[in-house]
Design a protein around this motif. Structure first.
Motif, mmCIF file in Angstrom:
data_model
loop_
_atom_site.group_PDB
_atom_site.id
_atom_site.type_symbol
_atom_site.label_atom_id
_atom_site.label_comp_id
_atom_site.label_asym_id
_atom_site.label_seq_id
_atom_site.Cartn_x
_atom_site.Cartn_y
_atom_site.Cartn_z
ATOM 1 N N TRP A 294 -54.037 -32.096 21.741
ATOM 2 C CA TRP A 294 -52.735 -31.538 21.356
ATOM 3 C C TRP A 294 -52.807 -31.012 19.920
ATOM 4 N N PHE A 295 -53.549 -31.727 19.059
ATOM 5 C CA PHE A 295 -53.665 -31.310 17.656
ATOM 6 C C PHE A 295 -54.337 -29.939 17.526
ATOM 7 N N MET B 14 -54.160 -24.109 16.601
ATOM 8 C CA MET B 14 -54.391 -22.742 17.078
ATOM 9 C C MET B 14 -53.126 -21.894 16.934
ATOM 10 N N PHE B 15 -52.000 -22.425 17.438
ATOM 11 C CA PHE B 15 -50.772 -21.628 17.392
ATOM 12 C C PHE B 15 -50.209 -21.516 15.966
ATOM 13 N N ARG B 16 -50.752 -22.291 15.038
ATOM 14 C CA ARG B 16 -50.367 -22.143 13.628
ATOM 15 C C ARG B 16 -51.379 -21.276 12.870
ATOM 16 N N PHE B 17 -52.393 -20.769 13.575
ATOM 17 C CA PHE B 17 -53.438 -19.916 12.989
ATOM 18 C C PHE B 17 -54.106 -20.578 11.787
ATOM 19 N N PHE C 121 -46.024 -20.133 30.917
ATOM 20 C CA PHE C 121 -47.209 -20.977 30.785
ATOM 21 C C PHE C 121 -47.470 -21.290 29.312
ATOM 22 N N GLY C 122 -47.334 -20.264 28.461
ATOM 23 C CA GLY C 122 -47.573 -20.455 27.028
ATOM 24 C C GLY C 122 -46.609 -21.473 26.418
ATOM 25 N N LEU D 143 -46.320 -19.250 20.765
ATOM 26 C CA LEU D 143 -45.818 -19.080 19.394
ATOM 27 C C LEU D 143 -44.331 -19.418 19.325
ATOM 28 N N ILE D 144 -43.573 -19.035 20.356
ATOM 29 C CA ILE D 144 -42.136 -19.373 20.380
ATOM 30 C C ILE D 144 -41.977 -20.900 20.395
ATOM 31 N N MET D 145 -42.775 -21.575 21.233
ATOM 32 C CA MET D 145 -42.666 -23.031 21.321
ATOM 33 C C MET D 145 -43.033 -23.688 19.990
ATOM 34 N N THR D 146 -44.171 -23.282 19.416
ATOM 35 C CA THR D 146 -44.666 -23.929 18.203
ATOM 36 C C THR D 146 -43.749 -23.700 17.007
#
Lengths: 141, 186
Positions: A28-29, A34-37, A93-94, B175-178
């Motif tokens: 999860w980390f 990844m989504f925080r680049f 899904f994302g 990105l929307i979720m995070t």
């Protein structure tokens, strides 16, 4: 399917699960990162996996390679006209991938690592699959 | 000598090995790498819906993939239990800082105990993440016709435009979720 067939796919799956954990793709980390680049880690893994995949498939096509049974290797193309399905389904899904921090393979690898609570998202994912199957005709594709 | 079994593998080692699964499955049986089809096979095998989507021979289509799934659980057991890495993940400092600000307290394992324990099911973010998160993964993967393995790896390896669109979708949702939803629910 013969026993050796099962063994073959079992071993490939074992390798897959092992590397999903060792590369921390199941974490999860790492998905948050990844989504925080914040790191190349996940992009490097996915990017290099695709690079190796592209080269392999190009060689398979160029040399008309055959599989272990002597059948020509063909890959059926996805129907690209169904743009809505890819954008809407992909975005849903994302949302789930970032929320849970695991996609389908990692959910099962994490279960194997002893994280028994993963049974909950696995059952929820099956419920999601069921819901899609039932609603499919009414969803835009 | 076998330290590497316990240690995390760097991305430049793991990435190419995962990529090799694509030609490996094509060579051993003409199979296309894609994990989330298993969710469909499992629903079909349980025979719980009369919908057309579940009306096919799951044994013929899915046996190989379900066998691979059992292997994946076994691989998870070997990698995450037998040869578990005792050290916390070497995350980017900025991620740790952001997650601490969100209220995450446990950074020791592969996932935070804050959400991934049976006890966490009693908390609002815990139950939401484990149930809604799982539901969206299953619903979205089948709606999009593939997940990270089927679209991002297999599909892009075959230069399929459909998969590129799906992967763009993965990132829109992620990105929307995070950035927008997680700060509200956690």
């Amino acid at each position: 399917m013969k026993f050796t067939e099962y063994l073959k796919y079992f071993l490939i799956g074992t390798g897959f699960g092992f590397i999903l954990v060792k590369s921390e793709v199941v974490s999860w980390f790492r998905i948050q990162e990844m989504f925080r680049f914040d790191s190349i880690h996940m992009y490097g893994i996915i990017g290099l996996a695709i690079l190796v995949g592209v080269i392999s498939i190009q060689l398979i096509k160029r040399w008309n390679m055959k599989d272990a049974y002597g059948n020509p290797i063909t890959i059926p193309p996805k129907d690209v006209s169904q743009v809505k399905r890819y954008i809407i389904g992909g975005s849903l899904f994302g949302l789930g991938w970032a929320m849970l921090g695991a996609c389908p393979g990692p959910m099962f690898a994490l279960l194997g690592s002893g994280l028994t609570v993963m049974i909950v998202p696995i059952l929820a994912a099956l419920a999601g699959t069921l819901a899609y199957g039932v609603l499919r005709e009414r969803l835009p594709h | 000598m076998f330290e590497f079994l316990y240690e995390p593998w760097p991305w430049y080692v793991a990435g190419p090995i995962i990529g090799l699964l694509v030609p490996l499955l094509l060579f051993v049986g003409g199979k296309k790498f894609g994990f989330s089809s298993n969710l469909r096979h499992m629903c079909t095998a349980c025979n719980i819906s009369k919908a057309n989507y579940f009306n096919y021979d799951w044994k013929e289509d899915g046996r190989w993939n379900l066998t691979m799934l059992i292997g994946t659980i076994t691989g998870g057991f070997l990698g995450g239990y037998v040869f578990a890495n005792p050290e916390p993940i070497q995350l980017a400092a900025s991620t740790i800082e952001d997650l601490r600000a969100l209220g995450i307290q446990d950074f020791m394992g592969l996932v935070p105990d804050d959400f991934f324990t049976w006890g966490a099911l009693g908390s609002f973010p815990g139950i939401l993440i484990l149930t809604l998160g799982g539901f969206l993964v299953g619903f979205g993967a089948r709606y999009a016709g593939g997940c990270t393995s089927g679209h991002a790896i297999s599909g892009l390896s075959d230069l399929q435009l459909a998969s590129l669109i799906a992967v763009i979708g993965f990132f829109i949702g992620g990105l929307i979720m995070t950035w927008l939803i997680y700060p509200i629910i956690v």
